[in-house]
Design a protein around this motif. Sequence first.
Motif, PDB file in Angstrom:
ATOM      1  N   GLY A  82       0.823  -1.150  -0.096  1.00 21.36           N
ATOM      2  CA  GLY A  82      -0.311  -0.078   0.244  1.00 21.36           C
ATOM      3  C   GLY A  82       1.219   1.517  -0.183  1.00 21.36           C
ATOM      4  O   GLY A  82       2.331   1.498  -0.013  1.00 21.36           O
ATOM      5  N   PHE A  83       0.316   2.479   0.129  1.00 21.14           N
ATOM      6  CA  PHE A  83       0.596   3.519   0.178  1.00 21.14           C
ATOM      7  C   PHE A  83       0.010   4.266   1.414  1.00 21.14           C
ATOM      8  O   PHE A  83      -0.970   4.162   1.246  1.00 21.14           O
ATOM      9  N   GLU A  84       0.889   5.429   2.011  1.00 24.18           N
ATOM     10  CA  GLU A  84       0.718   5.766   3.069  1.00 24.18           C
ATOM     11  C   GLU A  84       0.362   7.865   2.397  1.00 24.18           C
ATOM     12  O   GLU A  84       0.762   8.090   1.777  1.00 24.18           O
ATOM     13  N   LEU A  85      -0.949   7.872   3.532  1.00 22.95           N
ATOM     14  CA  LEU A  85      -1.255   9.292   3.571  1.00 22.95           C
ATOM     15  C   LEU A  85      -1.203  10.244   4.017  1.00 22.95           C
ATOM     16  O   LEU A  85      -1.763   8.934   5.432  1.00 22.95           O
ATOM     17  N   SER A  86      -1.236  11.503   3.725  1.00 17.76           N
ATOM     18  CA  SER A  86      -1.826  12.150   5.885  1.00 17.76           C
ATOM     19  C   SER A  86      -3.332  11.963   6.155  1.00 17.76           C
ATOM     20  O   SER A  86      -3.910  12.061   5.097  1.00 17.76           O
ATOM     21  N   ASP A  87      -3.303  13.004   6.211  1.00 17.69           N
ATOM     22  CA  ASP A  87      -4.874  12.512   6.943  1.00 17.69           C
ATOM     23  C   ASP A  87      -5.558  13.601   5.682  1.00 17.69           C
ATOM     24  O   ASP A  87      -6.801  13.454   5.651  1.00 17.69           O
ATOM     25  N   GLU A  88      -4.574  14.923   5.266  1.00 11.71           N
ATOM     26  CA  GLU A  88      -5.248  15.910   4.647  1.00 11.71           C
ATOM     27  C   GLU A  88      -5.699  14.606   3.306  1.00 11.71           C
ATOM     28  O   GLU A  88      -6.634  15.429   2.452  1.00 11.71           O
ATOM     29  N   GLU A  89      -4.482  13.984   3.076  1.00 19.92           N
ATOM     30  CA  GLU A  89      -5.200  13.275   1.536  1.00 19.92           C
ATOM     31  C   GLU A  89      -5.607  11.992   2.119  1.00 19.92           C
ATOM     32  O   GLU A  89      -6.309  12.088   0.905  1.00 19.92           O
ATOM     33  N   LEU A  90      -6.509  11.637   3.257  1.00 20.20           N
ATOM     34  CA  LEU A  90      -7.396  10.440   3.410  1.00 20.20           C
ATOM     35  C   LEU A  90      -8.589  11.468   2.828  1.00 20.20           C
ATOM     36  O   LEU A  90      -9.445  10.848   2.063  1.00 20.20           O
ATOM     37  N   ALA A  91      -8.632  12.751   3.060  1.00 15.36           N
ATOM     38  CA  ALA A  91     -10.000  13.571   3.395  1.00 15.36           C
ATOM     39  C   ALA A  91      -9.952  13.888   1.759  1.00 15.36           C
ATOM     40  O   ALA A  91     -11.370  13.637   1.188  1.00 15.36           O
ATOM     41  N   GLU A  92      -9.283  14.329   1.121  1.00 17.37           N
ATOM     42  CA  GLU A  92      -8.960  14.629  -0.470  1.00 17.37           C
ATOM     43  C   GLU A  92      -9.690  13.014  -1.078  1.00 17.37           C
ATOM     44  O   GLU A  92     -10.387  13.282  -1.890  1.00 17.37           O
ATOM     45  N   THR A  93      -9.271  12.214  -0.815  1.00 18.47           N
ATOM     46  CA  THR A  93      -9.224  10.448  -1.605  1.00 18.47           C
ATOM     47  C   THR A  93     -10.927  10.138  -0.705  1.00 18.47           C
ATOM     48  O   THR A  93     -11.894   9.861  -2.265  1.00 18.47           O
ATOM     49  N   PHE A  94     -11.030  10.684   0.067  1.00 22.16           N
ATOM     50  CA  PHE A  94     -12.886  10.380   0.353  1.00 22.16           C
ATOM     51  C   PHE A  94     -13.579  11.289  -0.665  1.00 22.16           C
ATOM     52  O   PHE A  94     -14.703  10.810  -1.293  1.00 22.16           O
ATOM     53  N   LEU A  95     -13.005  12.652  -1.033  1.00 25.06           N
ATOM     54  CA  LEU A  95     -13.839  13.804  -1.791  1.00 25.06           C
ATOM     55  C   LEU A  95     -13.680  13.052  -3.084  1.00 25.06           C
ATOM     56  O   LEU A  95     -14.318  13.415  -3.607  1.00 25.06           O
ATOM     57  N   MET A  96     -13.073  12.821  -3.274  1.00 23.21           N
ATOM     58  CA  MET A  96     -12.476  12.594  -4.618  1.00 23.21           C
ATOM     59  C   MET A  96     -13.888  10.948  -5.217  1.00 23.21           C
ATOM     60  O   MET A  96     -14.319  11.353  -6.222  1.00 23.21           O
ATOM     61  N   LEU A  97     -13.567  10.158  -3.924  1.00 26.29           N
ATOM     62  CA  LEU A  97     -14.466   8.908  -4.501  1.00 26.29           C
ATOM     63  C   LEU A  97     -16.093   9.527  -4.362  1.00 26.29           C
ATOM     64  O   LEU A  97     -16.518   8.964  -5.522  1.00 26.29           O
ATOM     65  N   GLN A  98     -17.045  10.335  -3.446  1.00 25.90           N
ATOM     66  CA  GLN A  98     -17.069  10.962  -3.741  1.00 25.90           C
ATOM     67  C   GLN A  98     -17.835  11.790  -5.028  1.00 25.90           C
ATOM     68  O   GLN A  98     -19.013  11.638  -5.940  1.00 25.90           O
ATOM     69  N   GLY A  99     -16.203  12.746  -5.692  1.00 29.83           N
ATOM     70  CA  GLY A  99     -17.065  13.568  -6.877  1.00 29.83           C
ATOM     71  C   GLY A  99     -17.826  12.763  -7.917  1.00 29.83           C
ATOM     72  O   GLY A  99     -17.781  12.863  -8.812  1.00 29.83           O
ATOM     73  N   LYS A 100     -16.699  11.153  -7.348  1.00 30.82           N
ATOM     74  CA  LYS A 100     -16.976   9.700  -9.272  1.00 30.82           C
ATOM     75  C   LYS A 100     -18.194   9.695  -9.243  1.00 30.82           C
ATOM     76  O   LYS A 100     -18.350   8.873  -9.424  1.00 30.82           O
ATOM     77  N   GLY A 101     -18.576   9.944  -7.571  1.00 28.83           N
ATOM     78  CA  GLY A 101     -20.557   9.037  -7.757  1.00 28.83           C
ATOM     79  C   GLY A 101     -20.202   8.448  -7.050  1.00 28.83           C
ATOM     80  O   GLY A 101     -21.222   7.302  -6.840  1.00 28.83           O
TER      81      GLY A 101
END
Length: 301
Positions: A82-101
């Motif tokens: 896997g790959f490490e994410l900062s808490d900010e990047e994890l938040a962006e990841t959640f928002l990215m998925l929401q943005g994909k529908g």
Amino acid sequence: MSMNDILKCCTLCPRRCGADRLAGKTGFCHAGAKAKIARADLHYWEEPPISGKNGSGTVFFSGCNLQCCFCQNHEISEGCKGFELSDEELAETFLMLQGKGAENINLVTAAPYVPQIINALDIAGDRLTVPIVYNSGGYENVETLEMLRGRVDIFLPDLKYYSCKLSAEYSGAADYFEQACRALIKMWELVGAPQFDENGMLKKGVIVRHLVLPNCRHDSAKIVGWLADNFAPHEILISLMSQYVPMHKALDIKALSRRTSTFEYNTICEMVEKCGFDGYFQQRAAAEDKYVPEFFDEKYY
Ligand code: SF4
């Protein structure tokens, strides 16, 4: 105590290793100081009210506090790919998925990362509007689950074994049932009975998953019996899975070296139906298609 302080002496799950994860130490689950994931994408193979039309926004966390000998995701659970994410990047990841529908954000094997997830959810704040799903092997501390109050909408726990002998041999956790049933009662206390929207998507509630293993139908029956003794049929949903395929270390264990038979699976399905539970049963044909997603060791999105 801040969320991060919890990682100085980690007791997030029943292993209670006490690992100082902030100092670079790891415990049984292999998780470190930062969130580590191996995939974040839309996933269409969850139960229908979780996947919906658009797919579940699934984040696969690396490491695991159970080490099941038959784990189909052992590359990440044991190998910790896997790959490490900062808490900010994890938040962006959640928002990215929401943005994909994505219909929801689906946190898979998230127990070792609850503090980082809480930070990420706080960073995303009101921008994140889809339900949060906590998808778990079931081996959880009630104190850690309490931290998720008001943050998680749907719990998707496994209830894998009743017998201590089986859970010790197959997952290295003799106290699995004791911990998992306490956790399940806590999850129910946090979110209550299932609630669906007008499209049949689950908005709140608990789906208990149970994978019927070969040569374990008596154990499965005890689990269904315990659920019937502790929950009214309308209080939880049950997802009975049949897709067991011998792999990983299970290939060396005779009792686990074959598929679950139709007889074994149907026996447990009938029992669930007799108890009056609603839920999801797997078509045997669909269960033939073992689906393991691709995992990544570098951020790819
Ligand atoms: S989350 Fe990991 S480090 Fe923390 S107690 Fe559990 S197994 Fe140990």
